[in-house]
Write an enzyme that holds these catalytic residues in place. Structure first.
Site, PDB file in Angstrom:
ATOM      1  N   LYS A  65      23.804 -11.928 -20.346  1.00 45.66           N
ATOM      2  CA  LYS A  65      25.102 -12.024 -19.657  1.00 45.66           C
ATOM      3  C   LYS A  65      25.564 -13.491 -19.580  1.00 45.66           C
ATOM      4  O   LYS A  65      26.749 -13.779 -19.755  1.00 45.66           O
ATOM      5  CB  LYS A  65      25.028 -11.396 -18.260  1.00 45.66           C
ATOM      6  CG  LYS A  65      24.964  -9.871 -18.272  1.00 45.66           C
ATOM      7  CD  LYS A  65      26.246  -9.266 -18.807  1.00 45.66           C
ATOM      8  CE  LYS A  65      26.232  -7.754 -18.846  1.00 45.66           C
ATOM      9  NZ  LYS A  65      27.396  -7.175 -19.551  1.00 45.66           N
ATOM     10  N   TYR A 124      18.490  -9.248 -19.495  1.00 48.01           N
ATOM     11  CA  TYR A 124      19.856  -8.858 -19.132  1.00 48.01           C
ATOM     12  C   TYR A 124      20.641 -10.075 -18.639  1.00 48.01           C
ATOM     13  O   TYR A 124      21.754 -10.346 -19.093  1.00 48.01           O
ATOM     14  CB  TYR A 124      19.758  -7.790 -18.051  1.00 48.01           C
ATOM     15  CG  TYR A 124      21.067  -7.312 -17.466  1.00 48.01           C
ATOM     16  CD1 TYR A 124      22.010  -6.660 -18.247  1.00 48.01           C
ATOM     17  CD2 TYR A 124      21.326  -7.482 -16.105  1.00 48.01           C
ATOM     18  CE1 TYR A 124      23.192  -6.189 -17.685  1.00 48.01           C
ATOM     19  CE2 TYR A 124      22.503  -7.014 -15.536  1.00 48.01           C
ATOM     20  CZ  TYR A 124      23.429  -6.372 -16.331  1.00 48.01           C
ATOM     21  OH  TYR A 124      24.591  -5.912 -15.771  1.00 48.01           O
TER      22      TYR A 124
HETATM   23  C1  AKB Z   1      21.751  -4.054 -12.402  1.00 50.37           C
HETATM   24  O1  AKB Z   1      21.151  -3.833 -11.330  1.00 50.37           O
HETATM   25  O2  AKB Z   1      21.181  -4.330 -13.470  1.00 50.37           O
HETATM   26  C2  AKB Z   1      23.257  -4.045 -12.371  1.00 50.37           C
HETATM   27  C3  AKB Z   1      23.825  -5.409 -12.156  1.00 50.37           C
HETATM   28  C4  AKB Z   1      23.720  -6.055 -10.833  1.00 50.37           C
HETATM   29  O3  AKB Z   1      24.362  -5.982 -13.055  1.00 50.37           O
HETATM   30  N1  AKB Z   1      23.727  -3.152 -11.352  1.00 50.37           N
END
Ligand code: AKB
Length: 321
Positions: free
Chosen positions: A147, A143
């Site tokens: 990003k 993730y």
């Molecule tokens: C997550 O915990 O993955 C999200 C974020 C901080 O982007 N809430």
């Protein structure tokens, strides 16, 4: 010219509330909600809704031809914990979805694009406290990597293709209207529901795991403020640091106990602990404050009071707040 706004990934935690806020500003008919699934939430019955899988570029183009949006909010993504469980899907959904939207912004001359980044762009070698806008960024989750790559793409499309793309690095988002899904910060929402139901919360992070968080009304305000700011005030075209408050599970427990004294939290850290440990404790958002006037309204106790006040009737509880 009347704005038409397309929200992609509208049925998630942020999208559900953002669609409502945008419809209050632009009118129900001018905000097109879209997602890969339908949601029973009332807000989606009040205006146009399109079933849309953002992985399907052709389907996106059909929706754009039909509604001719002037602005697109692209929120569809797998969050940190889910993307770790399904890394290939996390990478392809998070990246291909963004490519489809950025390319469409060029081809369909979309006026403005909003795309959320996250504190997940930071990593274990990032300064943990008061994390600056520009510093070492070595995310170690799919993730976070998606990003950070997405931020670079946004800046590239602004510089090279002229796309007016704007972005915020959200901390954990906390709200009572919609449920989060698949994040590492989700405990800070479920703890309020547990406080009002069982009176006990089993936390998947340890007691001292401090993380940056933001109450949903502030998150909506920041999102709308950056999108409404004149283009020349948006000096950062990757993504802005954004902060509201920072706390650990001990502190949110103590805040809830001010209103529900018998409330208890127990601790059972799981795989999400390592993700949380790689993220900052607190964020320096001075550039958002200076460039377009960002100012959060809620601290931890103000958020706790508002969450409990709004959730208590749902569980047939009355609290003296
Ligand atoms: C997550 O915990 O993955 C999200 C974020 C901080 O982007 N809430």
């Amino acid at each position: 010219m009347q704005d038409n706004i397309l929200v992609i990934g509208a049925c998630g935690q942020l999208g559900t509330e953002l669609v409502e806020a945008l419809r209050n500003i632009y009118g129900d008919a001018h905000v097109i909600a879209s997602d890969v699934r339908q949601s029973p939430d009332e807000v989606f019955k009040q205006g146009p809704f399109e079933l849309l899988d953002i992985m399907d570029k052709q389907a996106l183009e059909t929706v754009l031809q039909k509604h001719k949006p002037t602005q697109v909010y692209h929120l569809a993504a797998l969050l940190s914990a889910t993307a770790e469980a399904k890394p290939k899907l996390g990478w392809s959904l998070n990246m291909d979805g963004l490519f489809h939207v950025l390319d469409a912004a060029v081809d369909f001359k979309i006026g403005k694009v909003y795309w959320p980044s996250s504190i997940a762009v930071f990593g274990p070698h990032t300064p943990m406290n008061h994390t600056p806008q520009n510093c070492v960024m070595d995310p170690n989750t799919i993730y976070g990597i998606s990003k950070l790559a997405g931020e670079r793409y946004c800046e590239y499309y602004f510089n090279k293709r002229g796309v007016d793309v704007r972005s915020l690095r959200y901390p954990g988002l906390i709200g009572y209207k919609s449920a989060p899904g698949g994040g590492t910060t989700d405990y800070a929402v479920s703890i309020y529901h547990d406080a009002l139901t069982t009176g006990e919360h089993s936390c998947f992070l340890g007691p001292d795991t401090e993380l940056p968080m933001l109450y949903m009304p502030d998150a909506l305000k920041a999102t709308l403020d950056i999108m409404h700011a004149p283009a020349d005030q948006i000096k950062i075209r990757s993504s802005y640091n954004l902060a509201g408050m920072s706390f650990d599970p001990k502190a949110i427990t103590a805040s809830i106990q001010k209103f529900i004294p018998d409330f208890k939290t127990t601790y059972a850290p799981d795989h999400r602990q390592a993700i949380a440990d790689s993220w900052p404790n607190s964020i320096d958002d001075s550039e958002a404050r200076a460039d377009w006037g960002w100012q959060p309204a809620y601290d931890l106790d103000a958020m706790t009071k508002d969450m409990l006040m709004n959730l208590a009737p749902r569980y047939g509880k009355s609290l003296s707040l």
